[in-house]
Each structure stands twice: as C-alpha cells, then as structure tokens.
Scaffold this active site. Structure first.
Site, PDB file in Angstrom:
ATOM      1  N   ASP A 235       0.857  -1.184   0.000  1.00  0.00           N
ATOM      2  CA  ASP A 235       0.000   0.000   0.000  1.00  0.00           C
ATOM      3  C   ASP A 235       0.894   1.236   0.000  1.00  0.00           C
ATOM      4  O   ASP A 235       1.890   1.296   0.725  1.00  0.00           O
ATOM      5  CB  ASP A 235      -0.897  -0.023   1.240  1.00  0.00           C
ATOM      6  CG  ASP A 235      -1.962   1.061   1.201  1.00  0.00           C
ATOM      7  OD1 ASP A 235      -3.067   0.766   0.742  1.00  0.00           O
ATOM      8  OD2 ASP A 235      -1.665   2.193   1.634  1.00  0.00           O
ATOM      9  N   ASN A 243      -2.456  12.857  -3.679  1.00  0.00           N
ATOM     10  CA  ASN A 243      -3.590  13.382  -4.437  1.00  0.00           C
ATOM     11  C   ASN A 243      -3.857  14.847  -4.098  1.00  0.00           C
ATOM     12  O   ASN A 243      -4.196  15.657  -4.973  1.00  0.00           O
ATOM     13  CB  ASN A 243      -4.849  12.551  -4.148  1.00  0.00           C
ATOM     14  CG  ASN A 243      -4.874  11.252  -4.933  1.00  0.00           C
ATOM     15  OD1 ASN A 243      -4.311  11.156  -6.019  1.00  0.00           O
ATOM     16  ND2 ASN A 243      -5.523  10.233  -4.383  1.00  0.00           N
ATOM     17  N   HIS A 248      -5.623  14.308  -8.611  1.00  0.00           N
ATOM     18  CA  HIS A 248      -5.859  12.904  -8.902  1.00  0.00           C
ATOM     19  C   HIS A 248      -5.094  12.436 -10.142  1.00  0.00           C
ATOM     20  O   HIS A 248      -4.691  11.278 -10.237  1.00  0.00           O
ATOM     21  CB  HIS A 248      -7.355  12.645  -9.088  1.00  0.00           C
ATOM     22  CG  HIS A 248      -8.122  12.718  -7.801  1.00  0.00           C
ATOM     23  ND1 HIS A 248      -8.070  11.711  -6.852  1.00  0.00           N
ATOM     24  CD2 HIS A 248      -8.936  13.678  -7.283  1.00  0.00           C
ATOM     25  CE1 HIS A 248      -8.829  12.039  -5.822  1.00  0.00           C
ATOM     26  NE2 HIS A 248      -9.366  13.227  -6.051  1.00  0.00           N
ATOM     27  N   ASP A 252      -2.649   9.288 -10.296  1.00  0.00           N
ATOM     28  CA  ASP A 252      -2.706   8.236 -11.316  1.00  0.00           C
ATOM     29  C   ASP A 252      -1.334   7.974 -11.927  1.00  0.00           C
ATOM     30  O   ASP A 252      -0.975   6.825 -12.215  1.00  0.00           O
ATOM     31  CB  ASP A 252      -3.696   8.621 -12.417  1.00  0.00           C
ATOM     32  CG  ASP A 252      -5.144   8.586 -11.946  1.00  0.00           C
ATOM     33  OD1 ASP A 252      -5.400   8.009 -10.866  1.00  0.00           O
ATOM     34  OD2 ASP A 252      -6.014   9.137 -12.651  1.00  0.00           O
ATOM     35  N   GLU A 278      -4.999   2.381  -3.895  1.00  0.00           N
ATOM     36  CA  GLU A 278      -3.540   2.378  -3.957  1.00  0.00           C
ATOM     37  C   GLU A 278      -2.944   1.079  -3.427  1.00  0.00           C
ATOM     38  O   GLU A 278      -1.775   1.021  -3.069  1.00  0.00           O
ATOM     39  CB  GLU A 278      -2.983   3.571  -3.163  1.00  0.00           C
ATOM     40  CG  GLU A 278      -3.206   3.515  -1.658  1.00  0.00           C
ATOM     41  CD  GLU A 278      -4.537   4.112  -1.214  1.00  0.00           C
ATOM     42  OE1 GLU A 278      -4.633   4.483  -0.040  1.00  0.00           O
ATOM     43  OE2 GLU A 278      -5.460   4.201  -2.037  1.00  0.00           O
TER      44      GLU A 278
END
Length: 363
Positions: A235, A243, A248, A252, A278
């Site tokens: 994670d 973010n 965002h 990505d 994630e």
C-alpha cells in the site's frame, strides 16, 4: 442435376459444421499460418484430415466417381498449415477413399492420390510467389479443380454426364471454398474479439495490471491445483497527500509508475495486480515466506529510491508498506490473503515504509 446439387449442399453443410467445432481448440492462437509451431500444424492437418474423410464417407457416387468437397479440406489445411498439414490431410483423404473403394475398382483411388500429390507440389511451388490472401486460396482451389476434372472425365461413362457433374462440381467447390475461407476469417476475428474482451474484464484500466477479478481467479486456480504460494500486499504510504498535492491525475501517474516497478520485480510465474485504490497484490507460487519477504524488501527499497515525476513539479519520492503471508499459514487461499492484509495493517501501525510478515499470535 438438382439431386447432385442438393447432395453437394449437404456435403457443404457438413464441412461448415465440422469446421466450427473442430477449430475451437485453436481459438486462442493469435495467428495460424505455415510458420506456426509444428504442434499447431500437426493439429491442423489432423482436423482437416478428419473433415476430409467425413466428406468422402458422405460423398455422392456417380459411376465410379466420388463427388465431394475434399479439395476444400486439403487446400484449407495447406493454406493455414503448409506442407506438413497438407500431407497429413492427404493421408486421411487417401485412407478414406481406400475405405469406400470396392475391391478391384482402384482407379478412383489412384487418381485421388495423384491429384492430392500434384496439388501439394503445385501449392509448394506457388507459395514461393504468393502471400496468405484469399486470392491465393482460390488459386489453389482452382488448381485442384483443374487437376480433378480430367480424372472426373475418366471415371464417368458419358461426356454428357461429365459436363453435368463438372458444371455443378466447379460451382459448388468454388463457392464452398470462398465461404469456407470467409467463415474461418470471421471465426478468427470472433475468437480474437472474445479473447480481447476476456482480457479487458481481467485488466485494471489505469495500470494495465490484473484487477481483483484476475487475482481471485488466480487464487481459485491455486486452490484447485493445491499450489503452495506466498502473498505480498502493498500500500502506498500517505497516498491522500499525493492526491492533495498533485491532484488525482498526479496520483494516477504515481500508480502507473509503481505498476511498472512491480512488473519488473515480479517473478515470471508470479501475478501482480491492483487490488483497489492504492493497494497492490503479488501472488508468488512456489515461493516460501522468507523469499517473499526479501522480494518485498527489494521492492520497498526500489520504490523509496525511485524518482517520481509529474509535469513541472520537482521530483518526489513515495514509500510503501508491505504485508506478507504464506499459504502454509492458512487453511484456504483467501485466508492467506487476509493474513497478509493483517501484516500490512501492522506495517502501517508500526511506522510505515517497511515489510511485515504475518506471525501466528500463538507463536
């Protein structure tokens, strides 16, 4: 003539029906050609040979001549599988012709053999100057018809009977060959489309890794086969702040860059997928827990050292927390994942940017 036409149409229906079911085992092969593996070409030869034999067993008898669509099976075998496939199909056809030949009436069998050999020799020469196109398929089919007509003339009693048979034979063979070629091309497109859709259903759109469904299907296969494996669940630390800082779209970009890193470290037999958000999972068949832990440590270190880049922003770093567990520690494959998730939770709670292996609370 109407009876002959109806009989040939039935022969054609048998050809198409058998093609549909016989070529199903080859549906996952991206391209079938004379350059395919020997195993594929052998399979093609056997399939087309069985079809050719079935066509002969259901042929129409005129005098001592046997009228059917065996030429389509032979040309199809050579066109897609080359000389190997064509030769195997020829042996099936000759064997079937022998089986239906009455004792002492071997003239038709001899002519069948000569036609098949001549066609394969001509096709081998022609292939040096041709490509794998419909035009070339029809040329080979026309060549086979040209070789067959003299034999057909020799086996019929009258010239009028020969003309009657030859006219219908040429029309049905050419139409049958054209439809067969188009049918196989459309069948291949359909199989590729279905395969593509199946792959998309198992692929995460952002990272192009396997999605949760892919991971669950792999785990189900492990359970069915009794595969011993380890799991790494990882994670991204503080992903929300990524973010918040880069938006965002920036998040990505980080997920895609991380996916490339994971693919580079995942063993050949392993499966890496995005579990959601994630969170990522590595399934490692035949990898003991200690080895999985070492792999997790290499991934963690590589991620911490990697320079992540997004637009005009300065280079930045991200870290990972990882949990590991082995199927030896659980009674089911999905319990293994749950225990790796517990280890990941512990890694998060004890400072992040570390690898934690699941430990039985009783130990």
């Amino acid at each position: 003539m109407l009876t002959l036409l109806n009989s040939l149409l039935l022969n054609f229906s048998l050809l198409i029906a058998t093609l549909l079911f016989a070529f199903l085992p080859l549906r996952r092969i991206e391209r079938i050609s004379p350059n395919s593996s020997l195993q594929v070409r052998l399979v093609i030869g056997c399939i087309a040979g069985v079809i050719g034999a079935l066509l002969i067993f259901n042929s129409i008898s005129y005098d001592v001549a046997k009228i059917d669509l065996r030429l389509v099976a032979l040309v199809t075998a050579y066109f897609y599988g080359g000389l190997v496939s064509g030769s195997i199909t020829m042996l099936f056809i000759i064997g079937a012709r022998f089986a239906v030949t009455p004792a002492g009436e071997y003239q038709g069998l001899i002519l069948t053999t000569l036609i098949c050999v001549a066609l394969l020799v001509t096709a081998t020469i022609y292939r040096r100057f041709a490509a794998q196109r419909m035009k070339d398929y029809l040329v080979l089919l026309g060549t086979g018809i040209a070789y067959s007509l003299p034999a057909l003339y020799l086996l019929t009693n009258t010239f009028e009977r020969f003309l009657e048979i030859a006219l219908v034979y040429i029309i049905v063979i050419m139409i049958g060959g054209y439809v067969t070629y188009r049918f196989l091309q459309e069948l291949r497109k359909h199989f590729l489309f279905v395969h593509t859709q199946q792959e998309l259903a198992l692929t995460d759109g952002l990272t192009q890794l396997g999605n949760r469904r892919k991971l669950d299907e792999t785990l189900a296969e492990y359970a069915q086969n009794g595969t011993v494996f380890s799991v790494l669940i990882l994670d991204l630390d503080h992903f929300k702040s990524i973010n918040d800082t880069y938006g965002h779209e920036g998040g990505d970009v980080v997920l895609r860059q991380l996916s490339h890193l994971l693919q580079s470290y995942c063993p050949e037999q392993g499966v890496v997928g995005r579990y959601g958000g994630e969170e990522f999972v590595l399934l490692l068949p035949d990898v003991p827990l200690r080895q999985a832990e070492r792999l997790g440590e290499r991934i963690r270190s590589a991620c911490a050292d990697q320079h992540f880049v997004y637009k005009e922003h300065p280079v930045f770093h991200v870290t990972l927390s990882l949990g590991a567990a082995s199927s030896d520690q659980a009674s089911t494959v999905f319990e293994t994942v749950q225990k790796a998730d517990l280890a990941l939770y512990e890694a998060k709670q004890t400072g992040r940017n570390r690898v934690v292996c699941y430990r039985d609370p009783l130990l």
